[in-house]
Design a protein around this motif. Structure first.
Motif, PDB file in Angstrom:
ATOM      1  N   LYS A  75      -5.495  16.797  -2.834  1.00  0.00           N
ATOM      2  CA  LYS A  75      -5.039  15.649  -3.619  1.00  0.00           C
ATOM      3  C   LYS A  75      -5.509  15.764  -5.071  1.00  0.00           C
ATOM      4  CE  LYS A  75      -5.176  10.621  -3.701  1.00  0.00           C
ATOM      5  NZ  LYS A  75      -5.690   9.407  -3.091  1.00  0.00           N
ATOM      6  N   SER A 123       1.148   3.906  -3.163  1.00  0.00           N
ATOM      7  CA  SER A 123       0.830   5.331  -2.999  1.00  0.00           C
ATOM      8  C   SER A 123       1.948   6.215  -3.530  1.00  0.00           C
ATOM      9  CB  SER A 123       0.575   5.650  -1.527  1.00  0.00           C
ATOM     10  OG  SER A 123      -0.586   4.992  -1.083  1.00  0.00           O
ATOM     11  N   ARG A 146       1.343   8.728  -6.731  1.00  0.00           N
ATOM     12  CA  ARG A 146       1.571  10.179  -6.644  1.00  0.00           C
ATOM     13  C   ARG A 146       2.468  10.665  -7.777  1.00  0.00           C
ATOM     14  NH1 ARG A 146       1.461   9.254  -0.936  1.00  0.00           N
ATOM     15  NH2 ARG A 146       3.688   8.907  -0.876  1.00  0.00           N
ATOM     16  N   LYS A 165       0.823  -1.216   0.000  1.00  0.00           N
ATOM     17  CA  LYS A 165       0.000   0.000   0.000  1.00  0.00           C
ATOM     18  C   LYS A 165       0.852   1.260   0.000  1.00  0.00           C
ATOM     19  CE  LYS A 165      -4.322  -1.552   2.006  1.00  0.00           C
ATOM     20  NZ  LYS A 165      -5.276  -1.398   3.101  1.00  0.00           N
TER      21      LYS A 165
END
Length: 184
Positions: free
Chosen positions: A122, A37, A41, A33
């Motif tokens: 985000k 991520s 990104r 995880k």
């Protein structure tokens, strides 16, 4: 094995070095995880991030003997993920702007501090161009300094600084006029 960095998962890492597929799967589950991520990104594409994860873990398991414990295993793995993600970006032909003295003098303006809704932030980061998003993510989120960013991306230190400055300014522009307050 004597290492400089004490890993909480050292036993699993050692089993991976011995070729245990069960240990590899455990390590994969522990770090997937976080590494996904990081890749997401940088790439801003779920399918590519998934591909990078597969390649990065395969590479890590094939090269696990080179892990000497000088940094945490997570930091070592993260470097592999970042490099693989950047390789994918290069395939997309992302261009980082080189700077000259005129472009280096871009003024950074201040925006008053407010609490931000993380989802809005985000989303705004995802709207940045690849070049801006990568430098911003590496610097602000992954904790790389400009020297490391310039080495990893093959750009000058000043180009890294300018990309970051422009990314911040573009991000501020994207956030202007949006509902960015968090009401508690």
């Amino acid at each position: 094995m004597n290492t400089l960095y004490k890993n909480i998962h050292q036993e699993i890492i050692d089993q991976c070095k011995e070729g245990s597929q069960k240990a590899q799967f455990q390590l994969y589950k522990l770090y997937y995880k976080a590494m996904y991520s990081v890749s997401l990104r940088i790439l801003n594409d779920e399918m590519e991030a998934e591909d990078v994860m597969q390649e990065a873990f395969l590479s890590a398991f094939n090269k696990i003997e080179t892990y000497k414990g000088e940094v945490s295993f997570g930091a070592w793995l993260k470097r592999i993920v970042v490099n693989r993600s950047l390789d994918y970006l290069k395939k997309r032909k992302v261009h980082f702007e080189e700077v000259n003295e005129r472009t280096a003098e871009i003024a950074e303006y201040q925006m008053e501090s407010r609490e931000l809704d993380a989802k809005v932030l985000k989303q705004a980061i995802q709207e940045l161009s690849d070049g801006y998003r990568v430098v911003l993510s590496l610097y602000l989120i992954e904790g790389y300094d400009h020297e490391e960013i310039s080495q990893v991306l093959g750009i000058s230190n000043s180009a890294s600084r300018t990309q970051l400055l422009r990314a911040k300014n573009k991000l501020k522009e994207l956030l202007k006029g949006r509902e960015i307050f968090s009401y508690n």
